[in-house]
Scaffold this motif. Structure first.
Motif: not given
Length: 403
Positions: A236-251
């Protein structure tokens, strides 16, 4: 002398008369009950295997005086009588003998005429009767252990089996369909696979095979119990509408706001051009980017990556996953040789180390590790691009969960 010859002649005649009289009496004694008559016998007896019964097929006697046939077994203790309805050797008389034990028998067939005279006996030896013991030893047809099933693009499932035994006549497939109804289909012995077009994902598939003891058998025997087919997983394809950006140190940073990480799940189709892409700032490589899939996946199984339509496409990158970001921050930059060990120590799991040997443009799908831990957060660590630059460009990322 003359008198002596006369005496000898009289004695010889007397001997002949006495001898003829004795033989005549003996012959009459032999024929006093009439000549022995044997009705014509049957021919070509064929035994048909059955379940606690058997069938005897034979050609009738051509003798028109035959009125019935008697079949005997168990040392002539048991018998069955069949009326003669034909005298053509081209016809077949079919006799079913029921209520037998699971055993090997010898059957004797005799023809009788109206006077009760019987033919020479004809035997059908070594006739095996089958039953619970035979059935209990049967096994279900083996599935293809190398590739037991294939999940097709349209959602149907193909079940694969090995070559069956020559006496296999079919295998019943029992499954739950998409309407939540238990249904059955039959895999023919000649077929190596069967497709379930309406299989309900995640439900069990059962199978049970049937056999005949020999060609022409009266009865079909099925294995006593159903076996469970290997667990079928669909993707089952993962629901892209739930995806969110996350920024961690050194990204890694993005080239500009319009080429953000969110471009990787905008459902674009095929390699995209600038600015409809993720575009890193090009400061260094290796570099890493992070995002949240919005929910936990317990069996994340596949990733598809699409590059840019021209350049800076990753040809070597790693996919990492974790379910909770608490204490998961790495302190080292992604180009540091110690980054990988630190990521593992922080709880990240390497889901796939990917190498592409093409130009990195077109969609390419990869299987992730088997039996992964629960995953919600993804880190992509770009190690190299086809152009060798510090920039990395991608058009789309898609994930599938096995269920």
């Amino acid at each position: 002398m003359k008198n002596r010859y006369i005496v000898l002649a009289v004695l010889l005649i007397a001997t002949i008369i006495i001898s003829c009289t004795k033989d005549d009496v003996a012959f009459k004694e032999f024929l006093k009950n009439g000549e022995t008559v044997y009705p014509g016998k049957v021919s070509k007896i064929v035994a048909k295997a059955g379940n606690l019964r058997t069938g005897l097929w034979f050609n009738p006697s051509p003798d028109p005086s035959v009125t019935k046939y008697v079949i005997k077994w168990n040392n002539n203790v048991d018998s069955i009588t069949v009326n003669s309805t034909s005298h053509s050797p081209l016809d077949t008389i079919k006799v079913i003998i029921p209520n037998l034990s699971e055993y090997t028998y010898t059957f004797t067939v005799l023809s009788y005429d109206a006077q009760g005279r019987k033919s020479i006996p004809i035997e059908a030896p070594n006739v095996r009767v089958y039953g619970p013991l035979y059935q209990g030893a049967l096994l279900n047809r083996p599935f293809n252990a190398t590739e037991p099933y294939v999940v097709n693009a349209n959602g149907s499932v193909q079940l694969n089996f090995n070559v069956p035994d020559t006496i296999n006549v079919g295998t019943t497939i029992r499954y739950t369909n998409t309407s939540n109804v238990v249904t059955e289909k039959t895999l023919a012995a000649k077929d190596m696979s069967i497709t379930l077009n309406d299989y309900k994902s995640g439900t069990d598939v059962l199978y049970k095979s049937s056999y005949i003891p020999s060609l022409g058998s009266l009865d079909v025997f099925s294995v006593s119990d159903f076996s469970t087919f290997p667990k079928i997983f669909t993707f089952a394809q993962c629901d892209k509408s739930l995806f969110r950006e996350v920024r961690l140190p050194n990204d890694v940073n993005t080239y500009e706001s319009g080429t953000s990480i969110s471009k990787l799940w905008d459902n674009s189709n095929g390699p995209q051009g600038y600015p409809n892409i993720f575009h890193s700032d090009g400061s260094y490589i290796a570099h890493v980017l992070t995002f949240d899939m919005g929910r936990t996946y317990t069996n994340l199984a596949q990733i598809e990556e699409v590059g840019r339509d021209c350049c800076n496409n990753p040809d070597r990158f790693e996919v990492w996953g974790i379910n909770d970001l608490t204490n998961a921050t790495t302190n080292l930059r992604a180009d540091d040789s110690g980054w990988k060990a630190e990521a593992v120590a922080k709880g990240w799991t390497l889901l796939k180390d990917i190498t592409r040997t093409d130009d990195g443009k077109n969609a390419m799908k990869f299987d992730l590790i088997a039996n992964p831990p629960p995953v919600r957060y993804i880190r992509i660590r770009v190690l190299h691009t086809v152009t060798g630059s510090g920039y990395s460009n991608m058009s789309e990322l898609t994930f599938w969960n096995k269920q």
